[in-house]
Design a protein around this motif. Structure first.
Motif, short mmCIF file in Angstrom:
data_model
loop_
_atom_site.label_atom_id
_atom_site.label_comp_id
_atom_site.label_asym_id
_atom_site.label_seq_id
_atom_site.Cartn_x
_atom_site.Cartn_y
_atom_site.Cartn_z
N ARG A 60 70.62 23.91 22.92
CA ARG A 60 71.72 24.68 23.49
C ARG A 60 72.89 24.81 22.51
O ARG A 60 73.53 25.85 22.44
N ALA A 61 73.15 23.74 21.75
CA ALA A 61 74.23 23.79 20.76
C ALA A 61 73.97 24.89 19.74
O ALA A 61 74.87 25.64 19.36
N LYS A 62 72.73 25.01 19.31
CA LYS A 62 72.37 26.05 18.34
C LYS A 62 72.49 27.44 18.96
O LYS A 62 72.91 28.39 18.29
N GLU A 63 72.18 27.56 20.24
CA GLU A 63 72.32 28.85 20.93
C GLU A 63 73.79 29.23 21.05
O GLU A 63 74.16 30.40 20.89
N LEU A 64 74.64 28.24 21.34
CA LEU A 64 76.07 28.52 21.52
C LEU A 64 76.75 28.89 20.21
O LEU A 64 77.68 29.71 20.19
N ASP A 65 76.30 28.31 19.11
CA ASP A 65 76.91 28.60 17.81
C ASP A 65 75.84 28.52 16.72
O ASP A 65 75.65 27.47 16.10
N LEU A 83 67.08 16.70 23.84
CA LEU A 83 66.51 17.85 23.14
C LEU A 83 67.15 19.16 23.60
O LEU A 83 67.46 20.05 22.79
N ARG A 84 67.36 19.27 24.90
CA ARG A 84 67.96 20.48 25.44
C ARG A 84 69.38 20.67 24.91
O ARG A 84 69.80 21.79 24.59
N ASP A 132 75.53 12.80 25.60
CA ASP A 132 74.79 13.92 26.22
C ASP A 132 75.55 14.61 27.34
O ASP A 132 75.09 15.62 27.88
N PHE A 133 76.73 14.09 27.71
CA PHE A 133 77.55 14.68 28.79
C PHE A 133 76.75 14.87 30.08
O PHE A 133 77.03 15.76 30.88
N LEU A 157 62.30 17.80 17.42
CA LEU A 157 63.63 18.11 16.89
C LEU A 157 63.59 19.37 16.02
O LEU A 157 64.49 20.21 16.08
N ALA A 158 62.55 19.49 15.21
CA ALA A 158 62.41 20.70 14.38
C ALA A 158 62.27 21.93 15.27
O ALA A 158 62.86 22.98 14.99
#
Length: 308
Positions: free
Chosen positions: A188-193, A183-184, A140-141, A220-221
């Motif tokens: 965020r990954a989907k927003e970035l790409d 979850l965030r 999760d960094f 998750l969905a």
């Protein structure tokens, strides 16, 4: 012995005798590489290695976290091996992988949590194996958006981050993790790409209920996750969390059907399912679903433009 009693017959696996297994073991040792297959004591290692596939584990073999389910050793990691991405890419090339899966230990002591090494591994992999698709299973960094952006800039075809269990059990199962943070990260990954597939996985058998699992599926969905994996937790050593119960194959079928009804592109659910188990087949299935839905199919995407 676990409180759930002896393992049921559907969890017993035979260790297949395959020359590919020995070849892969030699390659990993000669290349000084680690795999989560070995470090996490995956029950599917015989099958996967016998087929010539493995999940690479970068950033060393020592994790800075102490999850109650994981067999990877915990402690103070050694010096970062900056040549590791090149060696992973060479191994991918030698193995002829069409789909490569890369994960890591947690390296919370690093400023970026190891994100740069994920990106470098993908870039080296594309250079040496231009026809390979890449899936990364990331930590999760600690919620660092810049670290996640560094990974997404390398444009992996699949971004995986496991939620592992239900929120109520996080203190025992993932004491240094935060459910909402995971979850965030996936959102965020989907927003970035938006062109990348996102993926997450859970274990059952730690004391969760069906209703709690379905609540996580819905979360998750809602976060836009495309691929979901659900498997049975198996206690790696007596020092780890005990198995509360063994879920039956029919219950996994029920969970898969419920998840698919929530809109996931692909769901892999079964007693021996793990995040990386049959990962290439999961990617192909998700790609087919994307095409049927009129979405862009999953193909080798290459590096992002320098000015992009």
């Amino acid at each position: 012995m676990d409180g759930a009693g002896p393992r049921p017959p559907w969890l017993k696996v035979r260790f297949p005798a395959s020359p590919r297994f020995g070849e892969l073991l030699t390659l990993m040792r000669d290349s000084e590489l680690h795999t989560v297959c070995e470090e996490a004591r995956c029950p599917n290692i015989g099958e996967c290695w016998g087929r010539g596939t493995a999940t690479f584990m970068i950033l060393g073999d020592t994790c800075t976290r102490s999850c109650g389910f994981c067999a990877v050793k915990t402690g103070r990691p050694g010096t970062l091996d900056t040549d590791e991405p090149r060696r992973v890419a060479l191994a991918i090339q030698r193995m002829g992988l069409r789909h490569a899966v890369i994960t890591s230990v947690n390296r919370d002591e690093l400023p970026d949590g190891g994100a740069r090494m994920f990106a470098e591994t993908i870039r080296w992999g594309r250079r040496l194996s231009p026809g390979t698709t890449f899936e990364v299973l990331i930590p999760d960094f600690k919620g660092d958006d810049d670290a996640l952006a560094a990974v997404m800039a390398a444009r992996p075809e699949i971004l995986n981050h496991n939620t592992e269990t239900v929120p109520r059990l996080y203190r025992q199962v993932r004491p240094q993790a935060v459910y909402e943070r995971s979850l965030r990260l996936l959102r965020r990954a989907k927003e970035l790409d938006p062109g990348a597939l996102t993926k997450s996985g859970l274990m059952v058998g730690l004391g969760e209920t069906r209703e709690e699992l379905l609540a996580v599926f819905r979360d998750l969905a809602a976060a836009g996750v495309d691929i979901l994996t659900v498997g049975q937790y198996l206690r790696p050593t007596p020092a780890h969390l005990p198995v509360a119960r063994y879920w039956e194959p029919a219950e996994f079928d029920d969970l898969r059907d419920a998840a698919l009804a929530m809109g996931f592109r692909h769901v892999e659910a079964g007693p021996l399912v793990r995040s990386s188990y049959h990962a290439e087949e999961q990617a192909v299935a998700a790609r087919s679903d994307r095409m049927e839905a009129g979405m862009i199919p999953l193909t080798v995407r290459g590096a992002a433009p320098a000015d992009g």
